[in-house]
Design a protein around this motif. Structure first.
Motif, PDB file in Angstrom:
ATOM      1  N   PHE A 206      23.003  66.237 104.629  1.00 15.07           N
ATOM      2  CA  PHE A 206      23.460  65.138 103.788  1.00 15.07           C
ATOM      3  C   PHE A 206      24.231  65.719 102.612  1.00 15.07           C
ATOM      4  CE2 PHE A 206      22.116  62.361 100.076  1.00 15.07           C
ATOM      5  CZ  PHE A 206      23.159  61.462 100.242  1.00 15.07           C
ATOM      6  N   ASP A 207      25.442  65.302 102.456  1.00 16.75           N
ATOM      7  CA  ASP A 207      26.323  65.850 101.429  1.00 16.75           C
ATOM      8  C   ASP A 207      26.550  64.790 100.361  1.00 16.75           C
ATOM      9  OD1 ASP A 207      28.065  67.353  99.956  1.00 16.75           O
ATOM     10  OD2 ASP A 207      29.717  67.268 101.398  1.00 16.75           O
ATOM     11  N   GLY A 208      25.620  64.654  99.446  1.00 16.85           N
ATOM     12  CA  GLY A 208      25.764  63.650  98.403  1.00 16.85           C
ATOM     13  C   GLY A 208      24.570  63.648  97.478  1.00 16.85           C
ATOM     14  N   THR A 209      24.640  62.818  96.461  1.00 11.13           N
ATOM     15  CA  THR A 209      23.553  62.668  95.505  1.00 11.13           C
ATOM     16  C   THR A 209      23.077  61.228  95.508  1.00 11.13           C
ATOM     17  OG1 THR A 209      25.126  62.238  93.711  1.00 11.13           O
ATOM     18  CG2 THR A 209      24.394  64.532  94.028  1.00 11.13           C
ATOM     19  N   VAL A 210      21.813  61.013  95.203  1.00  7.49           N
ATOM     20  CA  VAL A 210      21.228  59.672  95.173  1.00  7.49           C
ATOM     21  C   VAL A 210      20.365  59.536  93.932  1.00  7.49           C
ATOM     22  CG1 VAL A 210      21.229  59.378  97.678  1.00  7.49           C
ATOM     23  CG2 VAL A 210      19.267  60.438  96.568  1.00  7.49           C
ATOM     24  N   ALA A 211      20.075  58.288  93.586  1.00 11.24           N
ATOM     25  CA  ALA A 211      19.183  58.018  92.463  1.00 11.24           C
ATOM     26  C   ALA A 211      17.787  58.539  92.793  1.00 11.24           C
ATOM     27  CB  ALA A 211      19.144  56.529  92.155  1.00 11.24           C
ATOM     28  N   GLU A 212      16.990  58.727  91.769  1.00  5.84           N
ATOM     29  CA  GLU A 212      15.691  59.375  91.932  1.00  5.84           C
ATOM     30  C   GLU A 212      14.790  58.650  92.929  1.00  5.84           C
ATOM     31  OE1 GLU A 212      11.881  60.776  89.155  1.00  5.84           O
ATOM     32  OE2 GLU A 212      13.759  60.119  88.232  1.00  5.84           O
ATOM     33  N   ALA A 213      14.771  57.313  92.889  1.00  3.61           N
ATOM     34  CA  ALA A 213      13.868  56.550  93.762  1.00  3.61           C
ATOM     35  C   ALA A 213      14.533  56.113  95.067  1.00  3.61           C
ATOM     36  CB  ALA A 213      13.356  55.318  93.010  1.00  3.61           C
ATOM     37  N   GLU A 214      15.788  56.474  95.256  1.00  6.59           N
ATOM     38  CA  GLU A 214      16.526  56.016  96.432  1.00  6.59           C
ATOM     39  C   GLU A 214      16.224  56.910  97.637  1.00  6.59           C
ATOM     40  OE1 GLU A 214      21.129  54.898  97.774  1.00  6.59           O
ATOM     41  OE2 GLU A 214      20.715  55.889  95.858  1.00  6.59           O
ATOM     42  N   ALA A 215      16.036  56.286  98.785  1.00  7.64           N
ATOM     43  CA  ALA A 215      15.770  57.031 100.015  1.00  7.64           C
ATOM     44  C   ALA A 215      16.966  56.933 100.950  1.00  7.64           C
ATOM     45  CB  ALA A 215      14.517  56.486 100.712  1.00  7.64           C
ATOM     46  N   VAL A 216      17.310  58.055 101.545  1.00  9.43           N
ATOM     47  CA  VAL A 216      18.363  58.096 102.553  1.00  9.43           C
ATOM     48  C   VAL A 216      17.687  58.480 103.871  1.00  9.43           C
ATOM     49  CG1 VAL A 216      20.541  59.122 103.279  1.00  9.43           C
ATOM     50  CG2 VAL A 216      20.081  58.761 100.847  1.00  9.43           C
ATOM     51  N   LYS A 217      17.338  57.472 104.653  1.00 13.36           N
ATOM     52  CA  LYS A 217      16.627  57.714 105.908  1.00 13.36           C
ATOM     53  C   LYS A 217      17.606  57.695 107.070  1.00 13.36           C
ATOM     54  CE  LYS A 217      12.166  55.926 104.329  1.00 13.36           C
ATOM     55  NZ  LYS A 217      11.068  54.986 104.584  1.00 13.36           N
ATOM     56  N   ALA A 218      17.541  58.730 107.878  1.00 16.09           N
ATOM     57  CA  ALA A 218      18.466  58.850 109.011  1.00 16.09           C
ATOM     58  C   ALA A 218      17.813  59.672 110.111  1.00 16.09           C
ATOM     59  CB  ALA A 218      19.773  59.495 108.567  1.00 16.09           C
ATOM     60  N   GLN A 219      18.368  59.560 111.284  1.00 14.45           N
ATOM     61  CA  GLN A 219      17.937  60.397 112.387  1.00 14.45           C
ATOM     62  C   GLN A 219      19.166  60.974 113.080  1.00 14.45           C
ATOM     63  OE1 GLN A 219      15.536  57.660 114.654  1.00 14.45           O
ATOM     64  NE2 GLN A 219      17.262  56.897 115.822  1.00 14.45           N
ATOM     65  N   ALA A 220      19.018  62.159 113.627  1.00 18.10           N
ATOM     66  CA  ALA A 220      20.138  62.842 114.269  1.00 18.10           C
ATOM     67  C   ALA A 220      19.741  63.264 115.674  1.00 18.10           C
ATOM     68  CB  ALA A 220      20.564  64.056 113.447  1.00 18.10           C
ATOM     69  N   LYS A 221      20.715  63.280 116.548  1.00 16.32           N
ATOM     70  CA  LYS A 221      20.524  63.764 117.910  1.00 16.32           C
ATOM     71  C   LYS A 221      21.639  64.744 118.230  1.00 16.32           C
ATOM     72  CE  LYS A 221      20.156  62.301 122.747  1.00 16.32           C
ATOM     73  NZ  LYS A 221      20.237  61.160 123.686  1.00 16.32           N
ATOM     74  N   PHE A 222      21.256  65.961 118.585  1.00 17.64           N
ATOM     75  CA  PHE A 222      22.220  67.014 118.912  1.00 17.64           C
ATOM     76  C   PHE A 222      22.308  67.146 120.433  1.00 17.64           C
ATOM     77  CE2 PHE A 222      20.524  67.845 114.755  1.00 17.64           C
ATOM     78  CZ  PHE A 222      21.591  68.334 114.007  1.00 17.64           C
TER      79      PHE A 222
END
Length: 490
Positions: A206-222
């Motif tokens: 993940f190439d970015g910044t988020v607020a302290e309480a913010e969640a960036v939920k993701a899943q990846a498949k290679f």
């Protein structure tokens, strides 16, 4: 599946109780019920008689009167009787007849009189439907677990040279966007850590910044891709859903052993490809379900039917001994070249004879017409796709069909190898396909690929017909190598 280490990555109010109805025969219940109605109804003069409807289950009593509409009957039954919990269920049988249950047990649908709907419990929100049966107004909504998906295709060209990187060092892909976030793929040719030195490691970061309480939920498949561009099941692995705002990098430290890759058919011309599917989760939200579902546009199907039916055709083409019929307006709307021919000062604007088309094969022109009507190409297998895409690219450039041209470029990018790269590169140069040309030059930047391409028949044609491409090739490959040698000597 492991996260990358932090050292390597930046990381109505209740009703009163009512007495139960006394046990009585069906006729007694009918008489007593009729008396209650006659005593209580403000319009009892309209009451004719209570009766038991033939075939009605014993749990139901039928009441018949004249002068009430179905709606009035249901409203009166609800307001005066069904609020008394002794009578829990009401069904409209037909005009002027109500069936009211004096038991709280509902009947099974198979026990019902053929004229009845299934037992209907009255509520404070109701109406009589058009067929005389009561119904309630309804609405619908959905709880949406939102997600946005996308993918990035990472092609490693010149694999043997990437092995020069020491263990623990990586190469980043170009950044890409999925779900409004920026990501890139990290490729470790010699593994992430010492214990991974015999493996290739791959991670999504993940190439970015988020607020302290913010969640960036993701899943990846290679997924490693085979030569047909399909995922190899043995090497298709998923990370599950992870919070990238806590740990920014997730993937596989021991994705595939290098010697396994080198012995497999997944590596060809010193190149292989990994597809990374990314799904970014969004917050749960409620959404009202629309009552009207608008189907997707199917104008392409109608236009395709118009072409195949030949209804209203007004122009014919002679191509390779075959005749094709079409509609001037459709072709003119799709192609500026056809518009100039049919509605300009060219002879095709007035001719009624078939128009001869040279330098295009009949099958290619058929596919061209199909695309102009349907905005889609016919189904093709992998073997014929490359040849058809090359011919269609030439035709698309001839008739100024930019979308078709880009589709062909995209397909040809997936068919670049040592035997075809020279032909595709010459095609890209002659028809100004800049992205396709760049893809070919990247492929040829590998010495192994360049050696193989120079032995192909197409390379001779490339050197004679497109000398400028050879200059570009030298500038992008040989010159940087010489410059590196000079610096090392200094």
């Amino acid at each position: 599946m492991d996260p990358a280490s932090s050292s390597s990555f930046s990381s109505p109010s209740p009703l009163p109780d009512k007495p139960e109805p006394q046990d009585a025969s069906a006729s007694q219940r009918t008489r007593s019920f009729g008396v209650r109605i006659a005593e209580s109804s403000p319009t009892s003069a309209r009451l004719v008689r209570p009766k038991v409807e033939p075939g009605l289950p014993a749990e139901y009593e039928a009441i018949v009167w004249r002068g009430f509409s179905d709606e009035e009957a249901l409203k009166w039954a609800r307001d005066d009787y069904l609020r008394d919990e002794m009578y829990s269920t009401c069904i409209l049988v037909r005009d002027g007849t109500l069936a009211i249950s004096s038991q709280k047990k509902k009947m099974a649908p198979s026990d019902l009189h053929p004229k009845l709907s299934k037992p209907y419990t009255m509520s404070t929100s109701w109406h009589a439907s058009g067929n005389g049966l009561p119904s309630v107004p309804g609405s619908a909504s959905s709880i949406i677990a939102g997600a946005v998906s996308g993918y990035h295709l990472l092609k490693i060209v010149g694999y043997s040279r990437t092995k020069e990187l020491p263990n623990g060092e990586w190469i980043d892909s170009c950044p890409f966007q999925v779900g409004g976030r920026t990501w890139h793929v990290r490729y470790y040719p010699n593994g992430n850590k010492n214990e991974d030195i015999d493996y290739i490691s791959v991670f999504l970061e993940f190439d970015g910044t988020v607020a302290e309480a913010e969640a960036v939920k993701a899943q990846a498949k290679f997924s490693l891709l085979d030569q047909d561009g399909n995922p190899a099941p043995t090497y298709s692995w998923g990370t599950g859903t992870r919070n990238y705002s806590v740990e920014k990098t997730w993937g596989f430290k021991q994705y595939i052993k290098r010697d396994e890759l080198e012995k497999s058919e997944l590596l060809k011309d010193d190149s292989f490809a990994v597809k990374v599917d990314v799904t970014v989760m969004s917050e749960f939200h409620a959404r009202k379900t629309p009552t009207i579902v608008v189907p997707p546009s199917d104008i392409h199907r109608h236009l395709g039917d118009l072409l195949s039916s030949k209804a209203g055709v007004d122009v014919e083409f002679r191509v390779g001994g075959e005749t094709f019929s079409a509609h001037r307006l459709v072709l003119a709307a799709r192609s500026p070249v056809f518009r100039a021919e049919f509605f300009g000062n060219m002879k095709e604007s007035t001719t009624t004879e078939p128009i001869c088309i040279d330098a295009i094969e009949a099958e290619v022109f058929k596919a061209l017409l199909a695309f102009m009507y349907t905005d889609a190409l016919p189904d093709m297998d992998q073997q014929e796709e490359s040849a058809m895409a090359q011919h269609l690219l030439v035709a698309a450039d001839r008739y100024d069909l930019e979308r078709l041209k880009l589709i062909c470029e995209d397909k040809l990018c997936n068919h670049i190898d040592t035997s075809s790269v020279a032909t595709i590169l010459a095609l890209a140069e002659q028809h100004h396909c800049h992205e396709l040309k760049a893809a070919c030059l990247v492929f040829l930047s590998s010495p192994v690929n360049l050696d193989g391409a120079m032995e192909s028949e197409g390379f001779q044609f490339l050197t004679k017909s497109c000398p400028g491409v050879i200059k570009d090739l030298l500038m992008s490959h040989v010159a940087p190598s010489l410059l590196g040698k000079r610096k090392s000597k200094a």
